[in-house]
Scaffold this motif. Sequence first.
Motif, mmCIF file in Angstrom:
data_model
loop_
_atom_site.group_PDB
_atom_site.id
_atom_site.type_symbol
_atom_site.label_atom_id
_atom_site.label_comp_id
_atom_site.label_asym_id
_atom_site.label_seq_id
_atom_site.Cartn_x
_atom_site.Cartn_y
_atom_site.Cartn_z
ATOM 1 N N ASP A 295 37.926 71.684 17.482
ATOM 2 C CA ASP A 295 39.337 71.725 18.156
ATOM 3 C C ASP A 295 40.011 70.414 17.680
ATOM 4 N N ALA A 296 39.473 69.338 17.517
ATOM 5 C CA ALA A 296 40.166 68.164 16.881
ATOM 6 C C ALA A 296 41.086 68.757 15.613
ATOM 7 N N LEU A 297 40.362 69.277 14.933
ATOM 8 C CA LEU A 297 40.881 69.756 13.604
ATOM 9 C C LEU A 297 42.106 70.722 13.831
ATOM 10 N N PHE A 298 41.711 71.769 14.686
ATOM 11 C CA PHE A 298 42.860 72.861 14.904
ATOM 12 C C PHE A 298 44.120 72.157 15.658
ATOM 13 N N ALA A 299 43.795 71.282 16.467
ATOM 14 C CA ALA A 299 44.850 70.344 17.155
ATOM 15 C C ALA A 299 45.802 69.655 16.222
ATOM 16 N N ALA A 300 44.873 68.993 15.214
ATOM 17 C CA ALA A 300 45.741 68.405 14.017
ATOM 18 C C ALA A 300 46.419 69.242 13.165
ATOM 19 N N LEU A 301 45.932 70.424 12.944
ATOM 20 C CA LEU A 301 46.726 71.624 12.150
ATOM 21 C C LEU A 301 48.072 71.876 12.949
ATOM 22 N N GLU A 302 47.958 72.000 14.067
ATOM 23 C CA GLU A 302 48.967 72.316 14.975
ATOM 24 C C GLU A 302 50.054 71.428 14.733
ATOM 25 N N GLU A 303 49.839 70.124 14.882
ATOM 26 C CA GLU A 303 51.047 69.139 14.641
ATOM 27 C C GLU A 303 51.561 69.001 13.223
ATOM 28 N N LEU A 304 50.523 69.463 12.320
ATOM 29 C CA LEU A 304 51.300 69.222 10.950
ATOM 30 C C LEU A 304 51.560 70.492 10.045
ATOM 31 N N LYS A 305 51.508 71.536 10.985
ATOM 32 C CA LYS A 305 51.730 73.077 10.276
ATOM 33 C C LYS A 305 53.187 73.099 9.708
ATOM 34 N N ASP A 306 54.135 72.126 10.177
ATOM 35 C CA ASP A 306 55.451 72.443 9.646
ATOM 36 C C ASP A 306 55.867 71.588 8.601
ATOM 37 N N LYS A 307 54.908 70.635 8.198
ATOM 38 C CA LYS A 307 54.852 69.800 6.943
ATOM 39 C C LYS A 307 54.934 70.648 5.526
ATOM 40 N N GLU A 308 55.572 70.324 4.633
ATOM 41 C CA GLU A 308 55.908 71.131 3.484
ATOM 42 C C GLU A 308 54.764 71.299 2.838
ATOM 43 N N TYR A 309 53.922 70.330 2.823
ATOM 44 C CA TYR A 309 52.514 69.995 1.729
ATOM 45 C C TYR A 309 51.663 70.897 2.546
ATOM 46 N N MET A 310 51.418 71.331 3.898
ATOM 47 C CA MET A 310 50.522 72.043 4.536
ATOM 48 C C MET A 310 50.591 73.827 4.129
ATOM 49 N N LYS A 311 52.084 73.882 3.721
ATOM 50 C CA LYS A 311 52.030 75.264 3.382
ATOM 51 C C LYS A 311 51.174 75.833 2.020
ATOM 52 N N ASP A 312 50.606 74.703 1.329
ATOM 53 C CA ASP A 312 49.772 75.050 0.267
ATOM 54 C C ASP A 312 48.470 74.664 0.756
ATOM 55 N N CYS A 313 48.060 74.495 1.988
ATOM 56 C CA CYS A 313 46.817 74.259 2.509
ATOM 57 C C CYS A 313 45.916 75.328 2.786
ATOM 58 N N TRP A 314 44.861 75.655 2.549
ATOM 59 C CA TRP A 314 44.008 76.974 3.050
ATOM 60 C C TRP A 314 42.739 76.164 3.647
ATOM 61 N N VAL A 315 42.517 76.781 4.871
ATOM 62 C CA VAL A 315 41.278 76.226 5.665
ATOM 63 C C VAL A 315 40.191 77.321 5.453
ATOM 64 N N TRP A 316 38.855 76.550 5.184
ATOM 65 C CA TRP A 316 37.918 77.362 5.152
ATOM 66 C C TRP A 316 36.864 76.987 6.176
ATOM 67 N N LEU A 317 36.140 77.666 7.006
ATOM 68 C CA LEU A 317 35.306 77.472 7.789
ATOM 69 C C LEU A 317 33.855 77.794 7.613
ATOM 70 N N TYR A 318 32.852 76.909 7.384
ATOM 71 C CA TYR A 318 31.634 77.186 7.047
ATOM 72 C C TYR A 318 30.850 77.190 8.381
ATOM 73 N N ARG A 319 29.564 77.753 8.047
ATOM 74 C CA ARG A 319 28.558 77.541 9.415
ATOM 75 C C ARG A 319 27.622 76.383 9.216
ATOM 76 N N GLY A 320 26.735 76.235 10.346
ATOM 77 C CA GLY A 320 25.933 74.959 10.378
ATOM 78 C C GLY A 320 24.506 75.436 9.743
ATOM 79 N N ALA A 321 23.445 74.563 10.528
ATOM 80 C CA ALA A 321 22.076 74.975 10.071
ATOM 81 C C ALA A 321 21.570 76.075 10.758
ATOM 82 N N TRP A 322 22.231 76.555 12.085
ATOM 83 C CA TRP A 322 21.629 77.489 12.753
ATOM 84 C C TRP A 322 21.847 79.092 12.453
ATOM 85 N N HIS A 323 23.154 79.075 11.997
ATOM 86 C CA HIS A 323 23.390 80.488 11.723
ATOM 87 C C HIS A 323 24.422 80.655 10.262
ATOM 88 N N GLU A 324 24.356 81.816 10.002
ATOM 89 C CA GLU A 324 25.387 82.025 8.798
ATOM 90 C C GLU A 324 26.575 83.068 9.439
#
Length: 644
Positions: free
Chosen positions: A536-565
């Motif tokens: 949630d902290a990341l998503f909120a940060a991305l929401e604040e930064l999404k209009d920055k020019e450098y964020m247009k070249d940023c891709w976000v990849w989500l991984y899973r933890g030790a419990w599930h894939e």
Amino acid sequence: MESTTLKKSNVDISYHPAGRFEETRFEKIHNTIFENSSDGSAVVAKEIADLIQQKQANNEKCVLGLATGSSPIRVYRELVRMHNEEGLSFSNVISFNLDEYLPMEKENKQSYHFFMHEHLFDHIDIDPKNVHIPNGTVSGEAIIEHCLDYEKKIKAAGGIDFQLLGIGRTGHVGFNEPGSHHNSATRVITLDHITRVDAAPAFLGINNVPRRAITMGIATVMSARRIVLLGWGSNKAPIIKKTVEGDISSQVPATYLQEHRNCTFVLDTGAASELTRHKTPWLVDESLTWTAALTAKAIVWLCGQTGKSILSLTDKDYNDNGMSGLLTSQDSYDLNIKMFNRLQHTITGWPGGKPNADDTNRPERAQPVNKRVIIFSPHPDDDVISMGGTFDRLVTQGHDVHIAYQTSGNIAVSDTEALKFAEISKSINPSENVQAIIDALKTKKDADYDPVEVRKLKGNIRRGESYAATRYFGVEDTNVHFLDLPFYETGTIKKNDLSQADIDIMVDLIAEVKPHQIYAAGDLADPHGTHKICLDALFAALEELKDKEYMKDCWVWLYRGAWHEWDIDEIEMAVPMSPDQVLRKRMAIFCHQSQKDGVMFQGDDSREFWMRAEERNKDTARKYNKLGMAEYEAMEGFVRYHFI
């Protein structure tokens, strides 16, 4: 019987009397599903408030049966809000709590007496004389009398008007564990091992969890005129499916609720994910709209049902398994080829993109060749446990990799481990401060909270282990960031809500690095919730930064933890590992020595983290292979998050 209605937005979701309700032919208990627990909790709180006010208008008492645990917290929070902001009064409410640990002092922070006052009673105008919670301090023959008296008080109050429930992974309601009889009343019960494992984080280890409890019985619960059961998160999905779709059995006590005439399960999408209408909706609805995502999910499932690879499926396989709708505009050959290519294109040995290559059908961009990467790790070992092979590959392939540990992870270090380090420190450089830490650890009682100095030591232990792992992969220390997000640093299992201070720390790092790639934990099955807050902290940060020019070249990849894939049909990038890379990942996990043996918060899986991670990665590779893909030793899976 009158219909009881739960409302979400402008949609009425009504309950029908037993024998008439049928959401699907598989379901035996009425249930409503919300996008998240906040929405569901608000609706339940509104129903409770309406009932209280209706009773007030008739000059009647409102008798509530209340639950504890994480599930009802948001309901109580909303009721408190309505009391403070909308004038909701609890002056006519009589409450009876489901259960309490035995033995358990009322003042103990793990007691349900403490829980209820912390989350509800201390913030509303309920008459203390109307609050009833089983007494965890009674003993001997007095327990039987206490339980009988509890039943008498419920009957004297006129019975329970509204009973709020959660559900445990054993299927318990209250503490009615597997084997509970449908005629059982308030009594003492021995807790199931799984129940104690689930409670272990709150008690700082399973050895501190009481083995017995006092609980209302099944018959007591079933006597309530209205029952609402809350189910949140994917961890609850298997037991929700058993309860809603399975046969009535004492081995799953919650299934007794199938016989109640006014019961609703209120679920979020995670908890409902194993229900047939969500897991395999083509078995329920022949008029489905076959989206690309649903088609992929169905074909992977069909391969599992038939034991065939994708390219081996026939028209008959589709028709025999409720998927004839897929064949209306194309035959099985075309479907199979499209799905095979889709999966094939997810596989890459270049998670940062392959230089000088056609990236049309690759999951990542070829340019820029050398990318700036941030790997966010909720705890100081999630990076190597969850994506250690990909992490290693990114560094080896020349990308500028930064690791950001979002929390200190100090509560997961055992006192024994901390004492070992403190005594080593004393032997090298004796000091009063070190001796104070040693004394605090040696005199600490079960479930006592650590003083600041001990927490700092435990955090430093995990920092040292993190450096060992990142150095093993060849990352410079300057690229390792310890964020110590404030929400986590409470010294207790209970964390604070996400705050702007947490978000600002995330924003500052992203703005500093200006990454082309971000990797983050999308695993919400974490047993104590830290992963979700970090995400949630990341998503909120991305929401604040999404209009920055450098964020247009940023891709976000989500991984899973030790419990599930991720499910195979969900994976958008699959990074294969050779046998040597599997061993390198294992060695990086071994750097986290305090978490290697006797982990404090490992859920119901007794294996060490490296074992779980390896088996999960090998299982992913096996699944790809069975679908017709090349054979690999292991694989790590990722799903892309689109924030713009």
